[in-house]
Design a protein around this motif. Structure first.
Motif, PDB file in Angstrom:
ATOM      1  N   LEU A 168       0.785  -1.212  -0.083  1.00 19.63           N
ATOM      2  CA  LEU A 168      -0.258  -0.027  -0.029  1.00 19.63           C
ATOM      3  C   LEU A 168       0.858   1.435  -0.036  1.00 19.63           C
ATOM      4  N   LYS A 169       2.161   1.100   0.140  1.00 20.69           N
ATOM      5  CA  LYS A 169       2.968   2.282   0.228  1.00 20.69           C
ATOM      6  C   LYS A 169       2.966   3.113  -1.138  1.00 20.69           C
ATOM      7  N   GLY A 170       2.897   4.326  -1.217  1.00 15.36           N
ATOM      8  CA  GLY A 170       2.720   4.974  -2.465  1.00 15.36           C
ATOM      9  C   GLY A 170       1.343   4.745  -3.238  1.00 15.36           C
ATOM     10  N   SER A 171       0.313   4.047  -2.718  1.00 14.98           N
ATOM     11  CA  SER A 171      -0.747   3.874  -3.425  1.00 14.98           C
ATOM     12  C   SER A 171      -1.618   5.095  -3.770  1.00 14.98           C
ATOM     13  N   ALA A 172      -1.679   5.581  -5.007  1.00 14.08           N
ATOM     14  CA  ALA A 172      -2.470   6.798  -5.455  1.00 14.08           C
ATOM     15  C   ALA A 172      -3.987   6.585  -5.238  1.00 14.08           C
ATOM     16  N   GLU A 173      -4.211   5.073  -5.254  1.00 20.09           N
ATOM     17  CA  GLU A 173      -5.779   4.820  -5.099  1.00 20.09           C
ATOM     18  C   GLU A 173      -6.019   4.831  -3.625  1.00 20.09           C
ATOM     19  N   LEU A 174      -5.313   4.516  -2.750  1.00 21.89           N
ATOM     20  CA  LEU A 174      -5.692   4.477  -1.313  1.00 21.89           C
ATOM     21  C   LEU A 174      -6.007   5.922  -0.998  1.00 21.89           C
ATOM     22  N   ILE A 175      -5.116   6.783  -1.321  1.00 23.65           N
ATOM     23  CA  ILE A 175      -5.109   8.173  -0.750  1.00 23.65           C
ATOM     24  C   ILE A 175      -6.344   8.724  -1.793  1.00 23.65           C
ATOM     25  N   ASN A 176      -6.699   8.421  -2.757  1.00 22.78           N
ATOM     26  CA  ASN A 176      -8.028   8.800  -3.577  1.00 22.78           C
ATOM     27  C   ASN A 176      -8.979   8.498  -2.323  1.00 22.78           C
ATOM     28  N   ASP A 177      -9.148   7.160  -2.113  1.00 22.45           N
ATOM     29  CA  ASP A 177     -10.139   6.879  -1.372  1.00 22.45           C
ATOM     30  C   ASP A 177     -10.464   7.519  -0.389  1.00 22.45           C
ATOM     31  N   VAL A 178      -9.251   7.888   0.682  1.00 21.03           N
ATOM     32  CA  VAL A 178      -9.319   8.519   1.903  1.00 21.03           C
ATOM     33  C   VAL A 178      -9.875   9.776   1.610  1.00 21.03           C
ATOM     34  N   LEU A 179      -9.487  10.336   0.889  1.00 23.76           N
ATOM     35  CA  LEU A 179     -10.171  11.797   0.192  1.00 23.76           C
ATOM     36  C   LEU A 179     -11.401  11.871   0.002  1.00 23.76           C
ATOM     37  N   GLU A 180     -11.873  10.579  -0.719  1.00 24.12           N
ATOM     38  CA  GLU A 180     -13.423  10.594  -1.279  1.00 24.12           C
ATOM     39  C   GLU A 180     -14.377  10.134  -0.259  1.00 24.12           C
TER      40      GLU A 180
ATOM     41  N   GLU B 219      -7.966  24.370  13.540  1.00 21.53           N
ATOM     42  CA  GLU B 219      -8.327  23.197  12.992  1.00 21.53           C
ATOM     43  C   GLU B 219      -9.500  23.090  11.866  1.00 21.53           C
ATOM     44  N   LEU B 220      -8.995  22.448  10.940  1.00 23.92           N
ATOM     45  CA  LEU B 220      -9.832  22.093   9.945  1.00 23.92           C
ATOM     46  C   LEU B 220     -10.354  20.642   9.741  1.00 23.92           C
ATOM     47  N   SER B 221     -11.631  20.503   9.915  1.00 21.95           N
ATOM     48  CA  SER B 221     -12.319  19.101  10.337  1.00 21.95           C
ATOM     49  C   SER B 221     -13.195  18.687   9.305  1.00 21.95           C
ATOM     50  N   ARG B 222     -13.127  17.522   8.955  1.00 25.95           N
ATOM     51  CA  ARG B 222     -14.300  16.955   8.044  1.00 25.95           C
ATOM     52  C   ARG B 222     -14.970  15.983   9.058  1.00 25.95           C
ATOM     53  N   GLU B 223     -16.158  16.450   9.202  1.00 24.07           N
ATOM     54  CA  GLU B 223     -16.988  15.889  10.089  1.00 24.07           C
ATOM     55  C   GLU B 223     -18.039  14.612   9.237  1.00 24.07           C
ATOM     56  N   SER B 224     -18.719  13.921   9.759  1.00 24.75           N
ATOM     57  CA  SER B 224     -19.612  13.090   9.198  1.00 24.75           C
ATOM     58  C   SER B 224     -20.338  13.894   7.955  1.00 24.75           C
ATOM     59  N   ASN B 225     -20.963  13.102   6.839  1.00 22.52           N
ATOM     60  CA  ASN B 225     -21.554  13.578   5.953  1.00 22.52           C
ATOM     61  C   ASN B 225     -20.860  14.890   5.007  1.00 22.52           C
TER      62      ASN B 225
ATOM     63  N   LEU C 156      -8.220  18.648   2.288  1.00 26.96           N
ATOM     64  CA  LEU C 156      -7.255  17.489   2.674  1.00 26.96           C
ATOM     65  C   LEU C 156      -6.296  17.319   1.412  1.00 26.96           C
ATOM     66  N   ASP C 157      -6.647  17.484   0.411  1.00 24.44           N
ATOM     67  CA  ASP C 157      -5.775  17.569  -0.696  1.00 24.44           C
ATOM     68  C   ASP C 157      -4.506  18.235  -0.784  1.00 24.44           C
ATOM     69  N   LEU C 158      -4.507  19.216   0.211  1.00 26.87           N
ATOM     70  CA  LEU C 158      -3.423  20.266   0.279  1.00 26.87           C
ATOM     71  C   LEU C 158      -2.203  19.526   1.243  1.00 26.87           C
ATOM     72  N   TYR C 159      -2.634  18.358   2.012  1.00 25.64           N
ATOM     73  CA  TYR C 159      -1.962  17.825   3.039  1.00 25.64           C
ATOM     74  C   TYR C 159      -1.504  16.490   2.410  1.00 25.64           C
ATOM     75  N   ILE C 160      -2.483  15.776   1.844  1.00 25.57           N
ATOM     76  CA  ILE C 160      -2.090  14.221   1.510  1.00 25.57           C
ATOM     77  C   ILE C 160      -2.359  13.848   0.081  1.00 25.57           C
ATOM     78  N   GLY C 161      -2.658  14.977  -0.832  1.00 26.45           N
ATOM     79  CA  GLY C 161      -2.880  14.837  -2.384  1.00 26.45           C
ATOM     80  C   GLY C 161      -1.745  14.533  -3.117  1.00 26.45           C
ATOM     81  N   ASP C 162      -1.761  14.605  -4.207  1.00 20.57           N
ATOM     82  CA  ASP C 162      -0.872  14.440  -5.196  1.00 20.57           C
ATOM     83  C   ASP C 162       0.453  15.427  -5.084  1.00 20.57           C
ATOM     84  N   ASP C 163       0.276  16.687  -4.925  1.00 22.45           N
ATOM     85  CA  ASP C 163       1.169  17.671  -4.761  1.00 22.45           C
ATOM     86  C   ASP C 163       1.153  18.571  -3.440  1.00 22.45           C
ATOM     87  N   PRO C 164       1.620  17.640  -2.202  1.00 19.57           N
ATOM     88  CA  PRO C 164       1.300  18.109  -0.857  1.00 19.57           C
ATOM     89  C   PRO C 164       1.960  19.001  -0.622  1.00 19.57           C
ATOM     90  N   PHE C 165       1.911  19.907   0.700  1.00 14.23           N
ATOM     91  CA  PHE C 165       2.782  20.819   1.343  1.00 14.23           C
ATOM     92  C   PHE C 165       4.003  20.517   1.648  1.00 14.23           C
TER      93      PHE C 165
END
Length: 274
Positions: free
Chosen positions: A139-151, A216-222, A247-256
């Motif tokens: 799972l290391k470096g899996s773009a699909e995993l990160i995409n699912d976390v974001l989605e 704090e920037l939080s994604r809550e339910s829904n 969330l993409d700013l921190y764990i996406g394709d081009d993170p900080f």
């Protein structure tokens, strides 16, 4: 003050005790440091956190000089900013990083350190069926995993700790307008200006951001985005697109911070294997 004197003849003179052996002291200190370091490493691994390593030139006990009360892996190494291993509602720390910017392309400034948190139960409920059969290395470096976390509807928090002493709320608003705006266009197209303005408008001029302040920037339910400064809620917006863009700013394709993203991904994989 009363000075007491005794006859020197009445006090027997004892031979001086031999001084402690320097090599023995060094060996004892090194053994104690090694045992403590091993204990910290085991604690960090059992919590699923990254384990900080001392620099090659540092003595072994240097790895123990973390911020007071901070667990291994919870300190951003460049700034020393410490993050709790758990955030509100039991969200687990997955990784820490640093947001830097440049002035006129010449000078680099450390703006804020950040910690990325996620709800372990949500991760397992949403992703374990799909990814639980894979090893952490797969799972290391899996773009699909990160995409699912974001989605997916996974509760997450990004905790920002200000380390630049001259940061204003106006600067934060401007920076988010640019960075979040580009992500909104990336995922949602051009018709996202109203959504962007509803987000940046929550960062009002009345808020002050001295060094050490926490946003704090939080994604809550829904897919509800909740924003707070120093524990005071500023507002919330329900938008799957906005949550993903932030969330993409921190764990996406081009993170900080690429190393922070890698740590987050490794710890997500570890949670899914447990």
């Amino acid at each position: 003050m009363v000075s007491l004197r005794f006859p020197t003849a009445a006090v027997p003179r004892l031979p001086p005790k031999p001084g402690p052996n320097g090599a023995a002291i060094a060996a004892t200190l090194a053994a104690a440091a090694a045992a403590a370091a091993a204990s910290l490493t085991l604690t960090a691994k059992s919590a699923g956190l990254p384990v900080p390593l001392p620099s090659p030139s540092a003595p072994l006990w240097a790895s123990l000089s973390l911020a007071d009360g901070a667990a291994p892996g919870s300190v951003e190494p460049r700034t020393g900013a410490a993050f709790p291993t758990e955030a509100a509602a039991g969200r687990r720390l997955l990784g820490v990083g640093l947001r830097k910017t440049s002035v006129l392309g010449l000078k680099s400034i450390d703006v804020y350190a950040f910690g990325v948190y996620a709800d372990g139960n949500d991760l397992n409920q949403q992703l374990k069926e799909k990814y639980g059969k894979f090893s952490a290395s797969e799972l290391k470096g899996s773009a699909e995993l990160i995409n699912d976390v974001l989605e997916q509807d996974i509760r997450m928090t990004v905790k920002l700790q200000i380390v630049y002493g001259r940061l204003s709320i106006r600067s934060v608003r401007s920076a988010f307008e640019k960075s979040v705006g580009s992500r909104l266009q990336k995922f949602g197209g051009q018709d996202t200006k109203e959504l962007l303005q509803s987000f940046v408008a929550l960062f009002k001029d009345e808020y002050k951001l001295p060094k050490g302040s926490v946003i704090e920037l939080s994604r809550e339910s829904n897919h509800v985005l909740k924003i707070s400064i120093e524990g005071e809620e500023m507002g919330s917006i329900q938008s799957k697109l906005l949550c993903r863009s932030i969330l993409d700013l921190y764990i996406g394709d081009d993170p900080f911070d690429k190393s922070a993203k890698d740590n987050v991904q490794e710890n997500i994989a570890s949670i899914l294997q447990s």
